[in-house]
Scaffold this motif. Structure first.
Motif, PDB file in Angstrom:
ATOM      1  N   PHE A 132       1.262  -1.755  -4.207  1.00  0.00           N
ATOM      2  CA  PHE A 132       1.390  -1.550  -2.769  1.00  0.00           C
ATOM      3  C   PHE A 132       1.871  -0.073  -2.758  1.00  0.00           C
ATOM      4  CE2 PHE A 132       3.464  -0.970   1.397  1.00  0.00           C
ATOM      5  CZ  PHE A 132       2.224  -1.218   2.060  1.00  0.00           C
ATOM      6  N   GLN A 133       1.489   0.860  -2.183  1.00  0.00           N
ATOM      7  CA  GLN A 133       2.011   2.199  -2.097  1.00  0.00           C
ATOM      8  C   GLN A 133       2.123   2.617  -0.491  1.00  0.00           C
ATOM      9  OE1 GLN A 133       1.064   5.750  -1.342  1.00  0.00           O
ATOM     10  NE2 GLN A 133       3.137   6.184  -1.363  1.00  0.00           N
ATOM     11  N   SER A 134       3.427   3.257  -0.024  1.00  0.00           N
ATOM     12  CA  SER A 134       3.408   3.638   1.306  1.00  0.00           C
ATOM     13  C   SER A 134       4.328   4.633   1.293  1.00  0.00           C
ATOM     14  CB  SER A 134       3.560   2.358   2.262  1.00  0.00           C
ATOM     15  OG  SER A 134       3.909   3.026   3.603  1.00  0.00           O
ATOM     16  N   GLU A 152       7.010  -9.820   2.796  1.00  0.00           N
ATOM     17  CA  GLU A 152       5.743 -10.754   2.714  1.00  0.00           C
ATOM     18  C   GLU A 152       5.544 -11.197   1.117  1.00  0.00           C
ATOM     19  OE1 GLU A 152       0.749  -9.571   2.279  1.00  0.00           O
ATOM     20  OE2 GLU A 152       2.014  -8.284   3.203  1.00  0.00           O
ATOM     21  N   ILE A 159       5.632   5.143   4.392  1.00  0.00           N
ATOM     22  CA  ILE A 159       6.291   4.733   5.472  1.00  0.00           C
ATOM     23  C   ILE A 159       7.349   3.654   5.201  1.00  0.00           C
ATOM     24  CG2 ILE A 159       6.157   3.537   7.742  1.00  0.00           C
ATOM     25  CD1 ILE A 159       2.957   4.874   7.642  1.00  0.00           C
ATOM     26  N   GLU A 160       8.714   3.758   5.584  1.00  0.00           N
ATOM     27  CA  GLU A 160       9.900   2.716   5.273  1.00  0.00           C
ATOM     28  C   GLU A 160       9.464   1.490   5.792  1.00  0.00           C
ATOM     29  OE1 GLU A 160      14.527   2.441   5.702  1.00  0.00           O
ATOM     30  OE2 GLU A 160      13.417   4.047   6.906  1.00  0.00           O
ATOM     31  N   GLY A 161       8.997   1.238   7.036  1.00  0.00           N
ATOM     32  CA  GLY A 161       8.623  -0.065   7.604  1.00  0.00           C
ATOM     33  C   GLY A 161       7.687  -0.833   6.847  1.00  0.00           C
ATOM     34  N   GLU A 162       6.662  -0.124   6.495  1.00  0.00           N
ATOM     35  CA  GLU A 162       5.532  -0.689   5.676  1.00  0.00           C
ATOM     36  C   GLU A 162       6.034  -1.394   4.355  1.00  0.00           C
ATOM     37  OE1 GLU A 162       2.146   2.014   5.279  1.00  0.00           O
ATOM     38  OE2 GLU A 162       1.934   1.683   7.356  1.00  0.00           O
ATOM     39  N   LEU A 163       7.119  -0.409   3.715  1.00  0.00           N
ATOM     40  CA  LEU A 163       7.710  -0.986   2.276  1.00  0.00           C
ATOM     41  C   LEU A 163       8.442  -2.287   2.691  1.00  0.00           C
ATOM     42  CD1 LEU A 163       8.795   2.319   0.995  1.00  0.00           C
ATOM     43  CD2 LEU A 163       6.816   1.053   0.198  1.00  0.00           C
ATOM     44  N   SER A 178       8.034  -4.556   5.316  1.00  0.00           N
ATOM     45  CA  SER A 178       7.051  -5.732   5.366  1.00  0.00           C
ATOM     46  C   SER A 178       6.531  -6.145   4.249  1.00  0.00           C
ATOM     47  CB  SER A 178       5.992  -5.030   6.392  1.00  0.00           C
ATOM     48  OG  SER A 178       6.544  -4.977   7.808  1.00  0.00           O
ATOM     49  N   LYS A 179       6.216  -5.190   3.248  1.00  0.00           N
ATOM     50  CA  LYS A 179       5.573  -5.950   2.124  1.00  0.00           C
ATOM     51  C   LYS A 179       6.515  -6.553   1.274  1.00  0.00           C
ATOM     52  CE  LYS A 179       1.870  -5.456   0.915  1.00  0.00           C
ATOM     53  NZ  LYS A 179       0.616  -6.186   1.067  1.00  0.00           N
TER      54      LYS A 179
END
Length: 142
Positions: A47-49, A61, A51-55, A57-58
Motif C-alpha cells: 500500500f502506498q499513499s 486495518e 496522505i497521512e490519514g490513509e497511512l 487507516s491502513k
C-alpha cells in the motif's frame, strides 16, 4: 503462509524516477515484482499513499491480522505523531525502513516518531532495506 504488508508513504510512488542516485532506478512495481518472486512462500501485499490519514487507516486495518508490517513512512517519519501512535496501538510487529541513510541527511531526519514503537529500524541500504526487514520476520521462526 506468513502475511506481510509493505506500507509506503509520500513520494515513494516515484521510485525509479525520483533522485535515482539516492533511491535507485527500479520502479515500485519492478521492485515489488522482484520481492514477491524471491519470496513465493510469503504473501506480500503493498500500500502506498501520499496522505497521512490513509497511512494511519491502513496501519490500523492491517495491524491485527498480518504477521508483519514494513513501514517506510518517508517524510512523515519525522513529523507524524499520529503514525507513531497508530504503530503503538496495533499488535502486528512493525519494522521501520528507509532507503536512504536518514542520519546522513538533514538534522530533522534524525528524529523518528515511529521508531520507539517498532521491532527495529533499517536505514541506508537502498531497496535492500525492505528485504532485510523481510528477513527479520523470517528469522522470527528460527
Amino acid at each position: 503462509m506468513k502475511k506481510i504488508i509493505i506500507i509506503n508513504g509520500p513520494n515513494l510512488n516515484l521510485l525509479g524516477s525520483r533522485e535515482p542516485d539516492v533511491y535507485g532506478s527500479l520502479t515500485l512495481v519492478e521492485f515489488l515484482d522482484a520481492i514477491k518472486s524471491k519470496y513465493p512462500k510469503l504473501e506480500i501485499d503493498h500500500f502506498q499513499s501520499n496522505i497521512e490519514g490513509e497511512l494511519i487507516s491502513k496501519i490500523q486495518e492491517m495491524g491485527f491480522s498480518y504477521d508483519g508490517i514494513i513501514l517506510n513512512a518517508a517524510a512523515y517519519t519525522h513529523t507524524s505523531v499520529g503514525i507513531g501512535d497508530a504503530v503503538r496501538a496495533i499488535k502486528t510487529p512493525v519494522v521501520e525502513v528507509h532507503i536512504s541513510n536518514t542520519f546522513a541527511r538533514e538534522d530533522f531526519r534524525h528524529q523518528s516518531f515511529i521508531a520507539p514503537h517498532t521491532k527495529g529500524v533499517i536505514v541506508g541500504f537502498g531497496l535492500q532495506s525492505y528485504e532485510l526487514a523481510i528477513q527479520s520476520f523470517l528469522n522470527d521462526e528460527i
